[in-house]
Design a protein around this motif. Structure first.
Motif, PDB file in Angstrom:
ATOM      1  N   TYR A 428       0.814  -1.212   0.000  1.00 40.52           N
ATOM      2  CA  TYR A 428       0.000   0.000   0.000  1.00 40.52           C
ATOM      3  C   TYR A 428       0.852   1.267   0.000  1.00 40.52           C
ATOM      4  CZ  TYR A 428      -3.687   3.280   1.368  1.00 40.52           C
ATOM      5  OH  TYR A 428      -4.554   4.333   1.401  1.00 40.52           O
ATOM      6  N   SER A 429       1.925   1.273   0.778  1.00 40.13           N
ATOM      7  CA  SER A 429       2.725   2.497   0.923  1.00 40.13           C
ATOM      8  C   SER A 429       3.481   2.869  -0.350  1.00 40.13           C
ATOM      9  CB  SER A 429       3.715   2.344   2.079  1.00 40.13           C
ATOM     10  OG  SER A 429       4.556   1.223   1.859  1.00 40.13           O
ATOM     11  N   THR A 430       3.640   1.947  -1.291  1.00 40.29           N
ATOM     12  CA  THR A 430       4.351   2.278  -2.539  1.00 40.29           C
ATOM     13  C   THR A 430       3.474   3.104  -3.479  1.00 40.29           C
ATOM     14  OG1 THR A 430       3.608   0.306  -3.762  1.00 40.29           O
ATOM     15  CG2 THR A 430       5.569   0.082  -2.358  1.00 40.29           C
ATOM     16  N   GLY A 431       2.137   2.949  -3.367  1.00 43.36           N
ATOM     17  CA  GLY A 431       1.229   3.648  -4.271  1.00 43.36           C
ATOM     18  C   GLY A 431       1.262   3.113  -5.687  1.00 43.36           C
ATOM     19  N   TYR A 452      -3.451  -7.379  -5.963  1.00 45.30           N
ATOM     20  CA  TYR A 452      -3.671  -6.197  -5.126  1.00 45.30           C
ATOM     21  C   TYR A 452      -2.673  -5.105  -5.494  1.00 45.30           C
ATOM     22  CZ  TYR A 452      -3.510  -3.164  -0.979  1.00 45.30           C
ATOM     23  OH  TYR A 452      -3.513  -2.075  -0.135  1.00 45.30           O
ATOM     24  N   ALA A 453      -3.183  -3.874  -5.607  1.00 45.67           N
ATOM     25  CA  ALA A 453      -2.306  -2.704  -5.795  1.00 45.67           C
ATOM     26  C   ALA A 453      -3.066  -1.461  -5.358  1.00 45.67           C
ATOM     27  CB  ALA A 453      -1.859  -2.567  -7.245  1.00 45.67           C
ATOM     28  N   PRO A 454      -2.391  -0.518  -4.663  1.00 45.56           N
ATOM     29  CA  PRO A 454      -3.073   0.711  -4.244  1.00 45.56           C
ATOM     30  C   PRO A 454      -3.327   1.671  -5.394  1.00 45.56           C
ATOM     31  CG  PRO A 454      -0.753   0.778  -3.654  1.00 45.56           C
ATOM     32  CD  PRO A 454      -1.015  -0.604  -4.171  1.00 45.56           C
ATOM     33  N   GLY A 455      -2.592   1.514  -6.497  1.00 47.51           N
ATOM     34  CA  GLY A 455      -2.806   2.353  -7.673  1.00 47.51           C
ATOM     35  C   GLY A 455      -3.843   1.724  -8.592  1.00 47.51           C
ATOM     36  N   THR A 456      -3.701   1.996  -9.872  1.00 47.94           N
ATOM     37  CA  THR A 456      -4.649   1.469 -10.858  1.00 47.94           C
ATOM     38  C   THR A 456      -4.244   0.066 -11.281  1.00 47.94           C
ATOM     39  OG1 THR A 456      -5.164   3.672 -11.690  1.00 47.94           O
ATOM     40  CG2 THR A 456      -5.625   1.818 -13.152  1.00 47.94           C
TER      41      THR A 456
END
Length: 515
Positions: A428-431, A452-456
């Motif tokens: 998550y913290s990498t964005g 899973y990825a916090p970005g697109t």
């Protein structure tokens, strides 16, 4: 002669007395008959009123039980209500007493302040017109058990934190018949617009939850499950005839409006905070104008924050996983694809050449920690799983040709392929995100993947994909076919915050007249 005349004079007036006596008796009988007739008529009228009262009280009990399926109001929306016409018209009021495991629940607002486990419903029916004699009042009471129904947050096939943006036709369905492949759009909205002219549209064999936005159902879009929308639900005039289908097909619009461009029928029930649109019919009935406060809410919870640090490493290890570094993966790649091996190969461009074989991943449960690398560039890569395997990466910059996971392990007893799991996790913290331009991103059954990825995440799975996708923005490209199966993440409750009560299972214990 004198004596005879005196005798005759002594009997004079007897006939008149007798006539008056007979008349008096007749009048008395007539009064008795008339009184009996009047009393019988009054009794008959009261009986008719009492019959209407008991039927109206029972109907009010049934209507209240129907409302309890969608919430726990302090009083039903229709109480008091009038039934019948003319002299038999009655008014019914309903009182609900709630109880939980600790005892009675005080209910003073719009809805019960906690989660009840049972309720006692009392319906009292009285005549609108004053009756002769005792005023008839009928009271019917029922006890019901209440079991909360929560939305299946952990079953999300797709969790998109900010809107949902599929670029073309797609289909999401459960790998196991009877399960629900749900789509959760945490914030933002979705315009479900398909293209029937290019071989299909958009279809989810599961429910769609939009806890903080709007949902538009346009052409060639079908939701085979429930629809829950916080704000506005719009079904356009060029939508499918049956855009909301399935075995339940319930619709909840909590605080916005429900707009129809054409008449539709849904197979379940409609629960609306506002007015029901013209042209809507529902097999399970329509409950409208409830107000948002009377409908349990779903709230945005944010994308689960999956990190990779000492604490999370320990969780994976406690679950039986062995942590391996980039060099270990690079050496496996060298065995199948050639090259120099080591960290440089694992962190470089993954590119199979003609004649190369799939990377043979080790048996057991393993995590490949690639966070020492930058974003991975994948041209073509195939992996053969022999155990559950996770890849922790800072991002995937591009998948240009193929990324494929499969297994050849066979169960010696059943003769069937052994299921394995694969995780692709961008902390998550990498964005970071995952970008795919490939024509093939495949997760072949019985392998299932958690991506899973916090970005697109703009995967382009032009083939089989089995598992779950959780991302900041999920934006699948090209024709997307996904078979949902729950994979989960060690030590993480994916449903935290997303499970909310959306209704109650109401079980009748008894129903009887108390007065």
């Amino acid at each position: 002669m004198i004596k005879l005349r005196n005798a005759m004079r002594g009997d004079s007036g007897v006939a008149l007395v007798m006539a008056m006596g007979i008349a008096l008796i007749g009048m008395t009988v007539a009064i008795i008959v008339v009184t009996a007739v009047v009393m019988a008529s009054n009794d008959s009228g009261r009986d008719r009123v009492r019959t209407v009262e008991v039927h109206s009280a029972e109907a009010a009990i049934d209507a209240t039980m129907a409302e309890l399926q969608t919430g726990v109001p302090c009083a039903p929306s229709f109480s008091p209500a009038s039934y019948g016409t003319g002299v038999t018209k009655t008014t019914v009021t309903v009182d609900i007493d709630y109880y939980d495991d600790s005892g009675a629940i005080t209910c003073t607002g719009a809805v019960a302040p906690s989660t009840p486990t049972r309720a006692v419903i009392t319906a009292t029916s009285t005549a609108n017109k004053t009756q002769v004699g005792a005023q008839p009042v009928r009271k019917v009471q029922s006890e019901v058990l209440l079991t909360p129904i929560t939305n299946p947050g952990a079953n999300a096939a797709i969790f998109s934190a900010a809107g949902f943006d599929p670029k073309s036709n797609f289909e999401v369905e459960p790998a196991i018949t009877g399960e629900s492949a749900d789509v959760w759009i945490d914030t933002g909205s979705w315009e479900c617009k398909g293209n029937s002219g290019s071989g299909g549209g958009k279809r989810t064999v599961g429910s769609v939850f939009v806890p903080a936005g709007n949902l538009t159902i346009d052409a060639a879009c079908e939701i085979q499950g429930d629809v829950w929308v916080q704000n506005n639900l719009v079904v356009t005039g060029n939508a499918y005839d049956a855009p909301i289908t399935g075995t339940s097909g319930n619709v909840t619009v909590r605080s916005g409006t429900f707009t129809l461009g054409k008449a539709i029928e849904i197979p379940g029930a409609a629960k609306l905070g506002g007015a029901a649109p013209s042209g809507l019919t529902a097999v399970g009935g329509i409950t409208a104008n409830l107000g948002a406060a009377a409908i349990p809410t779903l709230s945005s919870v944010g994308l689960p924050q999956l990190e990779w640090n000492a604490a999370t490493r320990n969780v994976w290890v406690s679950e039986g996983f062995t942590i391996k570094d980039a060099a270990a993966l690079g050496n496996l790649q060298k065995d199948s694809w050639g090259g120099s091996g080591g960290s440089a190969q694992a962190c470089g461009s993954w590119s199979m050449k003609n004649g190369d074989t799939a990377v043979q991943l080790p048996t057991g449960e393993n995590v490949f920690d690639l966070t020492s690398c930058g974003a991975i560039d994948i041209k073509k890569a195939e992996f053969e799983l022999h155990g559950d395997t996770a890849f922790i990466v800072n991002g995937i910059s591009a998948i240009t040709t193929t990324l494929k996971f499969y297994t050849t392990d066979v169960d010696a007893v059943t003769g069937e392929l052994v299921p394995h799991k694969v995780w692709i996790i961008v902390p998550y913290s990498t964005g970071g995100g995952i970008s795919s331009q490939s024509t093939s991103f495949e997760v072949v059954s019985p392998v299932s993947a958690f991506v899973y990825a916090p970005g697109t995440i703009d995967l382009n799975p032009h083939g089989d994909f089995r598992g779950q996708i959780y991302g900041g923005v999920v934006a699948p490209k090209n024709k997307f076919t996904m078979d949902y199966t729950f994979v989960g993440v060690p030590g993480v409750d994916l449903a935290e915050g997303t499970s909310a009560i959306i209704g109650y299972d109401v079980e009748l214990v008894n129903k009887h007249e108390v007065s």
